[in-house]
Design a protein around this motif. Sequence first.
Motif, PDB file in Angstrom:
ATOM      1  N   PHE A   1     -12.797  -6.727   0.994  1.00 13.16           N
ATOM      2  CA  PHE A   1     -13.470  -6.184   1.889  1.00 13.16           C
ATOM      3  C   PHE A   1     -12.363  -5.131   2.630  1.00 13.16           C
ATOM      4  O   PHE A   1     -12.583  -3.777   2.811  1.00 13.16           O
ATOM      5  CB  PHE A   1     -13.752  -6.960   3.011  1.00 13.16           C
ATOM      6  CG  PHE A   1     -14.648  -6.260   4.279  1.00 13.16           C
ATOM      7  CD1 PHE A   1     -13.809  -6.143   5.530  1.00 13.16           C
ATOM      8  CD2 PHE A   1     -15.757  -6.092   4.275  1.00 13.16           C
ATOM      9  CE1 PHE A   1     -14.234  -5.420   6.521  1.00 13.16           C
ATOM     10  CE2 PHE A   1     -16.732  -5.501   5.072  1.00 13.16           C
ATOM     11  CZ  PHE A   1     -15.830  -5.275   6.423  1.00 13.16           C
ATOM     12  N   HIS A   2     -11.168  -5.454   2.769  1.00 16.08           N
ATOM     13  CA  HIS A   2     -10.167  -4.707   3.445  1.00 16.08           C
ATOM     14  C   HIS A   2      -9.466  -3.739   2.596  1.00 16.08           C
ATOM     15  O   HIS A   2      -9.083  -2.740   2.912  1.00 16.08           O
ATOM     16  CB  HIS A   2      -9.207  -5.633   4.012  1.00 16.08           C
ATOM     17  CG  HIS A   2      -9.521  -6.802   5.182  1.00 16.08           C
ATOM     18  ND1 HIS A   2      -9.958  -6.051   6.274  1.00 16.08           N
ATOM     19  CD2 HIS A   2      -9.589  -7.856   5.252  1.00 16.08           C
ATOM     20  CE1 HIS A   2     -10.473  -7.226   7.127  1.00 16.08           C
ATOM     21  NE2 HIS A   2     -10.239  -8.418   6.410  1.00 16.08           N
ATOM     22  N   THR A   3      -9.459  -4.265   1.365  1.00 15.46           N
ATOM     23  CA  THR A   3      -8.863  -3.122   0.115  1.00 15.46           C
ATOM     24  C   THR A   3      -9.864  -1.880  -0.132  1.00 15.46           C
ATOM     25  O   THR A   3      -9.524  -1.078  -0.548  1.00 15.46           O
ATOM     26  CB  THR A   3      -8.317  -4.047  -0.998  1.00 15.46           C
ATOM     27  OG1 THR A   3      -7.506  -5.041  -0.451  1.00 15.46           O
ATOM     28  CG2 THR A   3      -7.503  -3.191  -1.918  1.00 15.46           C
TER      29      THR A   3
ATOM     30  N   LEU B   1       1.048 -10.134   0.340  1.00 18.98           N
ATOM     31  CA  LEU B   1       1.192 -10.919   1.893  1.00 18.98           C
ATOM     32  C   LEU B   1       0.026 -11.175   2.382  1.00 18.98           C
ATOM     33  O   LEU B   1      -0.133 -12.239   2.772  1.00 18.98           O
ATOM     34  CB  LEU B   1       2.227  -9.926   2.631  1.00 18.98           C
ATOM     35  CG  LEU B   1       2.550 -10.463   3.880  1.00 18.98           C
ATOM     36  CD1 LEU B   1       3.349 -11.934   3.645  1.00 18.98           C
ATOM     37  CD2 LEU B   1       3.292  -9.627   4.853  1.00 18.98           C
ATOM     38  N   LEU B   2      -0.874 -10.405   2.330  1.00 18.54           N
ATOM     39  CA  LEU B   2      -2.226 -10.463   2.891  1.00 18.54           C
ATOM     40  C   LEU B   2      -2.964 -11.782   2.262  1.00 18.54           C
ATOM     41  O   LEU B   2      -3.314 -12.627   3.115  1.00 18.54           O
ATOM     42  CB  LEU B   2      -3.079  -9.463   2.776  1.00 18.54           C
ATOM     43  CG  LEU B   2      -4.511  -9.557   3.184  1.00 18.54           C
ATOM     44  CD1 LEU B   2      -4.751  -9.509   4.688  1.00 18.54           C
ATOM     45  CD2 LEU B   2      -5.438  -8.220   2.758  1.00 18.54           C
TER      46      LEU B   2
ATOM     47  N   HIS C   1     -13.228   2.542   1.677  1.00 20.13           N
ATOM     48  CA  HIS C   1     -14.077   3.527   1.297  1.00 20.13           C
ATOM     49  C   HIS C   1     -14.880   4.254   2.518  1.00 20.13           C
ATOM     50  O   HIS C   1     -15.391   5.489   2.537  1.00 20.13           O
ATOM     51  CB  HIS C   1     -14.746   2.720   0.347  1.00 20.13           C
ATOM     52  CG  HIS C   1     -16.004   3.719  -0.682  1.00 20.13           C
ATOM     53  ND1 HIS C   1     -15.469   4.118  -1.739  1.00 20.13           N
ATOM     54  CD2 HIS C   1     -16.997   4.414  -0.224  1.00 20.13           C
ATOM     55  CE1 HIS C   1     -16.307   5.109  -2.104  1.00 20.13           C
ATOM     56  NE2 HIS C   1     -17.465   4.945  -1.455  1.00 20.13           N
ATOM     57  N   ILE C   2     -15.587   3.467   3.485  1.00 15.22           N
ATOM     58  CA  ILE C   2     -16.386   3.645   4.524  1.00 15.22           C
ATOM     59  C   ILE C   2     -15.650   4.797   5.415  1.00 15.22           C
ATOM     60  O   ILE C   2     -16.296   5.493   5.922  1.00 15.22           O
ATOM     61  CB  ILE C   2     -17.007   2.517   5.048  1.00 15.22           C
ATOM     62  CG1 ILE C   2     -18.524   3.124   5.579  1.00 15.22           C
ATOM     63  CG2 ILE C   2     -16.030   1.917   6.192  1.00 15.22           C
ATOM     64  CD1 ILE C   2     -19.429   1.891   6.035  1.00 15.22           C
ATOM     65  N   GLU C   3     -14.365   4.584   5.376  1.00  9.40           N
ATOM     66  CA  GLU C   3     -13.557   5.321   6.482  1.00  9.40           C
ATOM     67  C   GLU C   3     -13.301   6.716   5.877  1.00  9.40           C
ATOM     68  O   GLU C   3     -13.287   7.692   6.501  1.00  9.40           O
ATOM     69  CB  GLU C   3     -12.268   4.666   6.622  1.00  9.40           C
ATOM     70  CG  GLU C   3     -12.189   3.445   7.664  1.00  9.40           C
ATOM     71  CD  GLU C   3     -10.835   3.045   8.006  1.00  9.40           C
ATOM     72  OE1 GLU C   3     -10.826   2.050   8.666  1.00  9.40           O
ATOM     73  OE2 GLU C   3      -9.730   3.322   7.318  1.00  9.40           O
ATOM     74  N   LEU C   4     -13.252   6.744   4.449  1.00 10.05           N
ATOM     75  CA  LEU C   4     -12.985   8.015   3.816  1.00 10.05           C
ATOM     76  C   LEU C   4     -14.254   8.765   3.677  1.00 10.05           C
ATOM     77  O   LEU C   4     -14.444   9.870   3.682  1.00 10.05           O
ATOM     78  CB  LEU C   4     -12.352   7.664   2.568  1.00 10.05           C
ATOM     79  CG  LEU C   4     -11.988   9.103   1.673  1.00 10.05           C
ATOM     80  CD1 LEU C   4     -11.032   9.878   2.683  1.00 10.05           C
ATOM     81  CD2 LEU C   4     -11.361   8.698   0.339  1.00 10.05           C
TER      82      LEU C   4
ATOM     83  N   ILE D   1     -16.383 -10.396  10.397  1.00 12.16           N
ATOM     84  CA  ILE D   1     -17.256 -10.570   9.264  1.00 12.16           C
ATOM     85  C   ILE D   1     -16.429 -11.398   8.380  1.00 12.16           C
ATOM     86  O   ILE D   1     -17.217 -11.901   7.135  1.00 12.16           O
ATOM     87  CB  ILE D   1     -17.156  -9.024   8.724  1.00 12.16           C
ATOM     88  CG1 ILE D   1     -17.920  -9.150   7.119  1.00 12.16           C
ATOM     89  CG2 ILE D   1     -15.606  -8.464   8.404  1.00 12.16           C
ATOM     90  CD1 ILE D   1     -19.549  -9.259   7.450  1.00 12.16           C
ATOM     91  N   GLU D   2     -15.218 -11.764   8.332  1.00 10.23           N
ATOM     92  CA  GLU D   2     -14.522 -12.741   7.340  1.00 10.23           C
ATOM     93  C   GLU D   2     -15.309 -14.129   7.506  1.00 10.23           C
ATOM     94  O   GLU D   2     -14.853 -14.687   6.591  1.00 10.23           O
ATOM     95  CB  GLU D   2     -12.864 -12.749   7.750  1.00 10.23           C
ATOM     96  CG  GLU D   2     -12.083 -11.417   7.629  1.00 10.23           C
ATOM     97  CD  GLU D   2     -10.711 -11.494   7.762  1.00 10.23           C
ATOM     98  OE1 GLU D   2      -9.777 -10.634   7.529  1.00 10.23           O
ATOM     99  OE2 GLU D   2     -10.220 -12.641   8.408  1.00 10.23           O
TER     100      GLU D   2
END
Length: 328
Positions: free
Chosen positions: A56-58, A183-184, A63-66, A44-45
């Motif tokens: 997206f990663h933050t 770092l990301l 959110h969708i995992e939770l 998707i990146e």
Amino acid sequence: MDTQLDTAPCGYFSLSNKGIIQAVNYTLLQMLNFERDELLNKHIETILSVTNKLFFHTYFTPHIELYGQVDEMYFSLRSKDKQDIPVLLNGIRQERDGISCIDCVAVAIRKRIEHEKDVMQSKLKLEELYTATNEANKQLELLHAEYERKQQELIQINGELESFANTDALTGLKNRRYFRVKLLAAFAEFQQEGTPLSLLIIDIDYFKKINDTYGHPTGDLVLAGLAQLLQETSREQDLAARFGGEEFVIMLPGATADEAVRIAEQYRIAADMAQFGGYKITVSIGAATAVQDDTKESLLEKADQALYASKSNGRNRVTHADEVNGKP
């Protein structure tokens, strides 16, 4: 994919749990000016800017995992010609044939943004009309002053909360969570621009002995003193953080392997010469420099292996990961 979904009046794509695009409809391809084979099986990146990759990663993924779904999250997708396309993104986690995936719908909102700008312009003109009389003008000024005051209070409170969330309470350095986010972002810049990136992991030698012999308050004094020394010794562009326990990390943007070792030696010597409330310490340091095959996790792992080599070879020394891996 059936014709109705392929030509629906909104973009559609489906992701694996690792963010790989498994399906994409014709509407989204047209919106972003890609061919289907240019996006299928890509991450998707591929269609996200650096900022939106971080977003997206933050936010999207956690959110969708939770909660299992995301409703109307604002994103900018990146077209093939590097244009930002603002969309509202909806996503839901589903299972098909026992395999988990994330189905997403992207609705372009460029016209909506333009309409909102028109509405804001109309609002400004209306406010100008209200100021035609002195009484209305005075009331608006009072309300505006009150709004600004409360807005500043809110900004200050938010700033304090953000600082608290990102800061290690004992040492005053940034914490592990903040360091990983930065770092990301730095790693994304390294991969795109090729700018050198190195990091150090610093560990206090025999720190457990300090706690066991003199007590935890003394140990805390040493940690805080070393943190201040690292902060004072760091370059302006560097980021020093407490990684946990007696470990500290320092990100060195723009530093090559040789520069990372030189800077690490400066930290080691400064720690060796300092006293913290009458107590002397030494530190062991592991250094690593990113290469194209690295991830942020592998870079941390290489620095950690280099740190282990420093401690195994007598402590109070600097080791670069290239030495551990046998590189010249």
